[in-house]
Design a protein around this motif. Structure first.
Motif, PDB file in Angstrom:
ATOM      1  N   GLU A  31      -4.289   0.139   7.077  1.00 65.33           N
ATOM      2  CA  GLU A  31      -5.430  -0.757   7.238  1.00 65.33           C
ATOM      3  C   GLU A  31      -5.220  -2.104   6.552  1.00 65.33           C
ATOM      4  O   GLU A  31      -6.118  -2.944   6.542  1.00 65.33           O
ATOM      5  CB  GLU A  31      -6.702  -0.078   6.690  1.00 65.33           C
ATOM      6  CG  GLU A  31      -7.063   1.198   7.433  1.00 65.33           C
ATOM      7  CD  GLU A  31      -8.267   1.902   6.831  1.00 65.33           C
ATOM      8  OE1 GLU A  31      -8.981   1.255   6.038  1.00 65.33           O
ATOM      9  OE2 GLU A  31      -8.490   3.084   7.147  1.00 65.33           O
ATOM     10  N   ARG A  32      -4.039  -2.322   5.971  1.00 62.79           N
ATOM     11  CA  ARG A  32      -3.822  -3.560   5.223  1.00 62.79           C
ATOM     12  C   ARG A  32      -3.381  -4.720   6.103  1.00 62.79           C
ATOM     13  O   ARG A  32      -3.459  -5.877   5.693  1.00 62.79           O
ATOM     14  CB  ARG A  32      -2.780  -3.336   4.122  1.00 62.79           C
ATOM     15  CG  ARG A  32      -3.278  -2.428   3.032  1.00 62.79           C
ATOM     16  CD  ARG A  32      -2.507  -2.602   1.753  1.00 62.79           C
ATOM     17  NE  ARG A  32      -2.999  -1.669   0.744  1.00 62.79           N
ATOM     18  CZ  ARG A  32      -2.821  -1.808  -0.558  1.00 62.79           C
ATOM     19  NH1 ARG A  32      -2.147  -2.844  -1.025  1.00 62.79           N
ATOM     20  NH2 ARG A  32      -3.311  -0.916  -1.397  1.00 62.79           N
ATOM     21  N   GLN A  42     -10.881 -10.081   0.068  1.00 61.32           N
ATOM     22  CA  GLN A  42     -10.987  -8.626   0.178  1.00 61.32           C
ATOM     23  C   GLN A  42     -10.193  -7.936  -0.927  1.00 61.32           C
ATOM     24  O   GLN A  42      -9.024  -8.243  -1.152  1.00 61.32           O
ATOM     25  CB  GLN A  42     -10.454  -8.174   1.536  1.00 61.32           C
ATOM     26  CG  GLN A  42     -10.512  -6.670   1.757  1.00 61.32           C
ATOM     27  CD  GLN A  42      -9.857  -6.267   3.065  1.00 61.32           C
ATOM     28  OE1 GLN A  42      -8.924  -6.922   3.526  1.00 61.32           O
ATOM     29  NE2 GLN A  42     -10.334  -5.181   3.669  1.00 61.32           N
ATOM     30  N   ALA A  64      -7.981  -5.290  -1.874  1.00 61.87           N
ATOM     31  CA  ALA A  64      -7.093  -4.402  -1.119  1.00 61.87           C
ATOM     32  C   ALA A  64      -6.426  -3.356  -2.000  1.00 61.87           C
ATOM     33  O   ALA A  64      -5.548  -2.625  -1.532  1.00 61.87           O
ATOM     34  CB  ALA A  64      -6.018  -5.238  -0.410  1.00 61.87           C
ATOM     35  N   GLY A  74       0.807  -1.219   0.000  1.00 57.48           N
ATOM     36  CA  GLY A  74       0.000   0.000   0.000  1.00 57.48           C
ATOM     37  C   GLY A  74       0.835   1.262   0.000  1.00 57.48           C
ATOM     38  O   GLY A  74       0.305   2.367   0.135  1.00 57.48           O
ATOM     39  N   ASN A 113      -6.999  -0.412  -3.129  1.00 55.54           N
ATOM     40  CA  ASN A 113      -6.942   0.991  -2.718  1.00 55.54           C
ATOM     41  C   ASN A 113      -7.059   1.191  -1.212  1.00 55.54           C
ATOM     42  O   ASN A 113      -7.324   2.301  -0.748  1.00 55.54           O
ATOM     43  CB  ASN A 113      -8.068   1.768  -3.426  1.00 55.54           C
ATOM     44  CG  ASN A 113      -7.894   1.771  -4.931  1.00 55.54           C
ATOM     45  OD1 ASN A 113      -6.838   2.139  -5.439  1.00 55.54           O
ATOM     46  ND2 ASN A 113      -8.928   1.332  -5.648  1.00 55.54           N
ATOM     47  N   ILE A 114      -6.837   0.130  -0.449  1.00 52.07           N
ATOM     48  CA  ILE A 114      -6.892   0.250   1.007  1.00 52.07           C
ATOM     49  C   ILE A 114      -5.623   0.944   1.494  1.00 52.07           C
ATOM     50  O   ILE A 114      -4.513   0.590   1.074  1.00 52.07           O
ATOM     51  CB  ILE A 114      -7.020  -1.138   1.663  1.00 52.07           C
ATOM     52  CG1 ILE A 114      -8.380  -1.751   1.322  1.00 52.07           C
ATOM     53  CG2 ILE A 114      -6.849  -1.047   3.170  1.00 52.07           C
ATOM     54  CD1 ILE A 114      -8.561  -3.150   1.874  1.00 52.07           C
ATOM     55  N   TYR A 145       0.225   2.777  -5.253  1.00 47.57           N
ATOM     56  CA  TYR A 145      -1.062   2.303  -5.749  1.00 47.57           C
ATOM     57  C   TYR A 145      -0.941   1.881  -7.203  1.00 47.57           C
ATOM     58  O   TYR A 145      -0.258   2.526  -8.000  1.00 47.57           O
ATOM     59  CB  TYR A 145      -2.135   3.381  -5.600  1.00 47.57           C
ATOM     60  CG  TYR A 145      -2.553   3.594  -4.162  1.00 47.57           C
ATOM     61  CD1 TYR A 145      -3.351   2.659  -3.505  1.00 47.57           C
ATOM     62  CD2 TYR A 145      -2.149   4.726  -3.471  1.00 47.57           C
ATOM     63  CE1 TYR A 145      -3.730   2.846  -2.181  1.00 47.57           C
ATOM     64  CE2 TYR A 145      -2.525   4.925  -2.147  1.00 47.57           C
ATOM     65  CZ  TYR A 145      -3.316   3.975  -1.511  1.00 47.57           C
ATOM     66  OH  TYR A 145      -3.679   4.156  -0.207  1.00 47.57           O
TER      67      TYR A 145
END
Length: 340
Positions: free
Chosen positions: A73-74, A64, A66, A50, A68-69, A53
């Motif tokens: 929060e990853r 899930q 992921a 992350g 654009n998390i 991007y």
């Protein structure tokens, strides 16, 4: 936690660093991304983390999306090449830092207990009160790994974590990291340009070149069945000889080797030093010894063939041979690739 990269693309200004990479990393698997500088391996790692991007495609953690998390929060743990430890904090405080700033609140007792567990796991007992500048490079890298594990990550990412260490320490830490991985079972993505490191550590090796995957497989698969001349050259010392293929046989003056599946064209033979054999006389490629390089467990000969090509081959330490000796080089194994 399974990781899936689906046709991932990354471009920096006008330079495309990653070209539609698709890759699946199984839960609990340790996968090495291997390639030369500029091959895209670190960019892929940073997209999984992350820190970058993707411009196209998707990244999934289990079910899930992921892509654009945000990084916080990853649920990933990241270990860098140069430790990135806080020099003004003790070893224990460095390990505890992620837990103290995490959104998941823990009591002081919980944090101290977890730090103690990790100090023991990392073989750092008794060093919690020291500062990074007071411990060795190998110990600092263990602290960095402990800090990454302290937050109980779903995924562990390592970016050339042993690159700043000397060869003996690297070998020791490779064995230790594999033991830690087998004990914890965390899905791990490991970036390196060191072929030996990748082959020693990984369940699966993914070889990249110019932002594309050129081969993936177990260490045995990529070593024994390289998909291309690039992979063969990249994986270690190799001799290159030009040959003509006719009827599934690659022929050079004084020798030949099977070339199944290679069309009748001009081709190149790749043979590693251990794939060649030295004979004082007999059939083979006529050659003269230019140098004898002694190592603790072997001898390496540098020899010139009659056509002017130079080859290197390994022999046992007991082999009696001297500079200037005339003999023959025999092909025991090789990989043949078309030049067409």
């Amino acid at each position: 936690m399974k990781i899936v990269l689906d046709n991932v693309v990354k471009t920096f200004d006008t330079f495309r660093a990653v070209h539609g990479v698709s890759l699946e990393i199984g839960s609990g698997e340790l996968v090495a991304l291997l390639g030369p500088s500029g091959s895209g391996k670190t960019t892929i790692l940073r997209m999984v983390a992350g820190l970058e991007y993707a411009d196209g495609g998707a990244i999934r953690f289990g079910d899930q999306d992921a892509t654009n998390i945000p990084v916080r929060e990853r649920g990933v743990g990241f270990v860098f090449q140069h430790y990135a430890l806080f020099p003004h904090m003790t070893v224990a405080d460095n390990i505890a830092f992620g837990m103290k700033v995490s959104r998941r609140k823990r009591s002081r007792a919980e944090i101290e207990a977890r730090v103690g567990e990790l100090l023991s796991l990392m073989r750092l007992d008794g060093l919690g009160g020291r500062f990074p500048g007071q411990i060795s490079g190998g110990q600092r890298q263990r602290v960095a790994l402990a800090r990454a594990l302290a937050v109980d990550p779903r995924v562990l990412l390592l970016d050339e974590p042993f690159g700043a260490l000397d060869a003996n320490v690297r070998r020791e830490l490779r064995r230790w990291l594999r033991e830690i991985h087998d004990e914890l079972g965390i899905t791990t993505l490991f970036v390196t340009h060191d072929q030996e490191e990748a082959l020693d550590l990984a369940d699966r090796v993914v070889i990249l070149d110019h932002g594309r995957i050129v081969q993936e497989g177990s260490p045995e698969e990529v070593c024994r069945n390289p998909a291309s001349a690039f992979v063969t050259r990249f994986l270690g010392d190799t001799n290159r000889l030009e040959a003509q293929v006719r009827g599934g046989v690659a022929r050079i003056a004084g020798g030949s080797i099977a070339a199944d599946g290679v069309p009748d064209v001009h081709a190149e033979i790749y043979a590693r030093p251990a794939d060649l054999e030295w004979a004082g006389a007999g059939a083979g490629l006529s050659a003269r010894v230019l140098r004898v390089l002694d190592r603790p467990d072997s001898r390496r000969l540098v020899a010139r063939l009659d056509d002017g090509e130079t080859v290197e081959l390994d022999v046992t330490p007991e082999t009696v041979v001297s500079v200037g000796d005339q003999g023959a080089v025999k092909l025991r194994r090789a990989n043949v690739f078309s030049l067409a």
